[in-house]
Motif scaffolding. Structure first.
Motif, short mmCIF file in Angstrom:
data_model
loop_
_atom_site.label_atom_id
_atom_site.label_comp_id
_atom_site.label_asym_id
_atom_site.label_seq_id
_atom_site.Cartn_x
_atom_site.Cartn_y
_atom_site.Cartn_z
N ALA A 1 -39.29 -31.32 73.88
CA ALA A 1 -40.03 -32.56 73.46
C ALA A 1 -40.87 -32.62 72.49
O ALA A 1 -41.22 -33.49 71.90
CB ALA A 1 -40.65 -32.95 74.80
N ASN A 2 -41.71 -31.50 72.08
CA ASN A 2 -42.69 -31.54 71.12
C ASN A 2 -41.98 -31.61 69.50
O ASN A 2 -42.54 -32.41 69.03
CB ASN A 2 -43.38 -30.27 71.08
N ASP B 1 -42.14 -39.22 65.13
CA ASP B 1 -43.70 -39.57 64.55
C ASP B 1 -43.50 -39.87 63.00
O ASP B 1 -44.19 -40.45 62.33
CB ASP B 1 -44.70 -38.77 64.88
N SER C 1 -39.04 -33.15 69.13
CA SER C 1 -38.62 -34.55 69.21
C SER C 1 -39.69 -35.46 68.98
O SER C 1 -39.36 -36.32 68.01
CB SER C 1 -38.14 -34.93 70.59
N LYS C 2 -40.78 -35.20 69.28
CA LYS C 2 -41.99 -36.27 68.93
C LYS C 2 -42.25 -36.07 67.34
O LYS C 2 -42.72 -37.09 67.01
CB LYS C 2 -43.17 -35.67 69.63
N THR C 3 -42.35 -34.84 66.87
CA THR C 3 -42.32 -34.73 65.49
C THR C 3 -41.39 -35.54 64.76
O THR C 3 -41.87 -36.28 63.77
CB THR C 3 -42.28 -33.18 65.10
#
Length: 123
Positions: free
Chosen positions: A24-25, A32, A27-29
């Motif tokens: 998830a981290n 963003d 994917s968030k990168t």
């Protein structure tokens, strides 16, 4: 936007909850930085062909990405800095498949064959 497939392998010692947080981290990168995640596959704990950083097994994760090059570059930079990531690779592709990848398809066909064999034994 260009399409990419990124696969990364993580240490065996992490829990499945931590693996989901790591995915998830990353994917968030991508999100963003203007990208989108088209497909995420967890291949599970698999044997490595050779030891990497004293590990013989690792969790494999595949991401199907629709993203600009700069977002993929940032993802690769963060993958390289993470201590939990043993190896990673990003490849530009012409088309992302909606079907399960080969390792998942192999596991599914194996599970289906086992279920059919069990059903035949019951009959």
């Amino acid at each position: 936007m260009p399409l990419y497939e990124t696969i990364f392998i993580t240490r065996q010692e992490i829990s499945s909850h931590d693996l989901e947080k790591i995915t998830a981290n990353f994917s968030k990168t991508l999100v963003d930085n203007g990208g989108t995640i088209v497909k995420t596959e967890q291949w599970g704990l698999r044997d490595l062909a050779y030891p990497i950083k004293k590990s013989n097994r690792a969790y494999y994760t595949l991401l199907g990405i629709d993203s600009p090059y700069t977002a993929v570059k940032e993802l690769e930079r963060r993958l390289g800095l993470s201590e939990d990531i043993l190896r990673f690779m990003s490849v530009r592709v012409k088309k992302l498949s909606k079907n399960p990848s080969a390792p998942l398809a192999k596991n599914n066909s194996y599970n289906e064959e086992a279920a059919e064999a069990n059903q035949r034994q019951e009959d």
